[in-house]
Design a protein around this motif. Sequence first.
Motif, PDB file in Angstrom:
ATOM      1  N   ASP A 140       0.859  -1.180   0.000  1.00 38.22           N
ATOM      2  CA  ASP A 140       0.000   0.000   0.000  1.00 38.22           C
ATOM      3  C   ASP A 140       0.898   1.234   0.000  1.00 38.22           C
ATOM      4  O   ASP A 140       2.124   1.125  -0.031  1.00 38.22           O
ATOM      5  N   GLU A 141       0.291   2.419   0.017  1.00 32.96           N
ATOM      6  CA  GLU A 141       1.105   3.634  -0.106  1.00 32.96           C
ATOM      7  C   GLU A 141       2.107   3.762   1.030  1.00 32.96           C
ATOM      8  O   GLU A 141       3.274   4.080   0.798  1.00 32.96           O
ATOM      9  N   GLU A 142       1.677   3.503   2.248  1.00 30.06           N
ATOM     10  CA  GLU A 142       2.616   3.586   3.370  1.00 30.06           C
ATOM     11  C   GLU A 142       3.725   2.553   3.235  1.00 30.06           C
ATOM     12  O   GLU A 142       4.882   2.809   3.579  1.00 30.06           O
ATOM     13  N   GLY A 143       3.374   1.382   2.717  1.00 30.70           N
ATOM     14  CA  GLY A 143       4.366   0.342   2.540  1.00 30.70           C
ATOM     15  C   GLY A 143       5.480   0.743   1.586  1.00 30.70           C
ATOM     16  O   GLY A 143       6.652   0.373   1.788  1.00 30.70           O
ATOM     17  N   TRP A 144       5.145   1.502   0.550  1.00 28.03           N
ATOM     18  CA  TRP A 144       6.148   1.908  -0.431  1.00 28.03           C
ATOM     19  C   TRP A 144       7.274   2.703   0.207  1.00 28.03           C
ATOM     20  O   TRP A 144       8.441   2.554  -0.161  1.00 28.03           O
ATOM     21  N   TYR A 145       6.960   3.569   1.161  1.00 26.32           N
ATOM     22  CA  TYR A 145       8.042   4.367   1.718  1.00 26.32           C
ATOM     23  C   TYR A 145       8.478   3.940   3.116  1.00 26.32           C
ATOM     24  O   TYR A 145       9.321   4.590   3.730  1.00 26.32           O
ATOM     25  N   SER A 146       7.947   2.824   3.616  1.00 27.46           N
ATOM     26  CA  SER A 146       8.360   2.376   4.945  1.00 27.46           C
ATOM     27  C   SER A 146       8.919   0.963   4.978  1.00 27.46           C
ATOM     28  O   SER A 146       9.530   0.579   5.985  1.00 27.46           O
ATOM     29  N   VAL A 147       8.748   0.181   3.917  1.00 26.18           N
ATOM     30  CA  VAL A 147       9.243  -1.201   3.940  1.00 26.18           C
ATOM     31  C   VAL A 147      10.774  -1.226   3.985  1.00 26.18           C
ATOM     32  O   VAL A 147      11.443  -0.388   3.369  1.00 26.18           O
ATOM     33  N   THR A 148      11.319  -2.157   4.741  1.00 23.29           N
ATOM     34  CA  THR A 148      12.766  -2.319   4.830  1.00 23.29           C
ATOM     35  C   THR A 148      13.272  -3.043   3.588  1.00 23.29           C
ATOM     36  O   THR A 148      12.753  -4.096   3.234  1.00 23.29           O
ATOM     37  N   PRO A 149      14.289  -2.510   2.907  1.00 22.51           N
ATOM     38  CA  PRO A 149      14.845  -3.227   1.750  1.00 22.51           C
ATOM     39  C   PRO A 149      15.247  -4.653   2.134  1.00 22.51           C
ATOM     40  O   PRO A 149      15.740  -4.893   3.243  1.00 22.51           O
ATOM     41  N   GLU A 150      15.042  -5.579   1.234  1.00 23.44           N
ATOM     42  CA  GLU A 150      15.203  -6.999   1.558  1.00 23.44           C
ATOM     43  C   GLU A 150      16.596  -7.344   2.064  1.00 23.44           C
ATOM     44  O   GLU A 150      16.745  -8.116   3.016  1.00 23.44           O
ATOM     45  N   ALA A 151      17.631  -6.794   1.453  1.00 21.30           N
ATOM     46  CA  ALA A 151      18.995  -7.121   1.879  1.00 21.30           C
ATOM     47  C   ALA A 151      19.240  -6.669   3.315  1.00 21.30           C
ATOM     48  O   ALA A 151      19.909  -7.370   4.096  1.00 21.30           O
ATOM     49  N   ILE A 152      18.698  -5.513   3.690  1.00 22.14           N
ATOM     50  CA  ILE A 152      18.843  -5.022   5.063  1.00 22.14           C
ATOM     51  C   ILE A 152      18.013  -5.877   6.015  1.00 22.14           C
ATOM     52  O   ILE A 152      18.470  -6.234   7.108  1.00 22.14           O
ATOM     53  N   ALA A 153      16.796  -6.224   5.609  1.00 20.21           N
ATOM     54  CA  ALA A 153      15.943  -7.082   6.444  1.00 20.21           C
ATOM     55  C   ALA A 153      16.619  -8.423   6.710  1.00 20.21           C
ATOM     56  O   ALA A 153      16.567  -8.951   7.833  1.00 20.21           O
TER      57      ALA A 153
END
Length: 362
Positions: free
Chosen positions: A130-143
């Motif tokens: 969702d819109e919030e997810g686009w700018y708050s999700v942790t990049p996979e490599a960092i996660a």
Amino acid sequence: MGKRKNNITGLSGLARHVFDTTEPTSSPGPASTLTSQHGSATKRVTEPTISSETHEEHLDTQRDSDVLDTRPKKKAKLQTGLLGPGLEKYDATGLVPFYTDASQVPEHLQKYFSQRERFFSLYSSGCLLDEEGWYSVTPEAIADQIAERCRCNVILDAFCGVGGNAIAFAKTCERVIALDVSPVRLALARHNAALYGVEDRIEFILADFFSFARTLKQRARRKIDVVFLSPPWGGPSYLSATSSVSPSKPQTQPQLARSASSSTPALAPDVDNAEETTYADYSLEYIRPVPGAELFKIARGLTRNIAYFLPRNTSVDEISRLVADSPNEKVEIEEEWMGTKLKALTCYFGGLVAGQEALFNG
């Protein structure tokens, strides 16, 4: 620190699960994959044209047929979406747009869409944000890096969002408890976890962290090894250190700009060709729904082992003061980089700190 194996039980009574079964609609749309598998299909009967002489006879025959037909109704079929056959019950297709081309993406999300494969390597296979997810999700490599440091039996992801960190934790931990207050984001997280094949290792619970923590403390039989905190930072404006939400308390120190001589400068967000820029320190007071220090205290009531994901320009002095009441305890601050860009800080406490492993079960 290796995996600690134990038998994990359910969370009955702790919180309301978002995925309650509901009766299916007669004309399911794209989002109908969240409906119950146990509803019965609506049976439409079209009455044929019959002459007036045989109409009464036909009705008698139809009533007899209805009495004799004791066959169970067929179950409504769930619509196959982005996840494909076999995963329909997890499929959240239709809840949010699935962008496949930049021309479909709103202007303010363009720079995030260009990094979609960094956020989820399987994005093109059907990941949803969702819109919030686009700018708050942790990049996979960092996660994945954080998950390796947090390897344990049971980890609590207090603000799971669309599931980036929860998916990574499911690769290194025996069990993941993923909380969120948004039923949509929780459905998206479950969808994304199914795409990665780890949905069976994650308990998705619709609950706020504070109520959940209070309930969990009353039920001491369930042990949490690690709490991961990635609370809302206040939106993309966090780099200005003047969040749209004012601090709930006066600042204890002036907001001083970082300098290259005192620390690594934060870099402009998500723009690959941006020049180096310095930003004012971000205060833990800007964290919502409660100030960051209070949030940390609540988490420490569950376990000493905390991983705190914070903006890259967070005040280091404020971070160190979180354990001021434990003078012998150290805090480890890990800078999370993507290429030449500093993205965030992960602060480790308790037994997650190198050299303090003895505190893990303390």
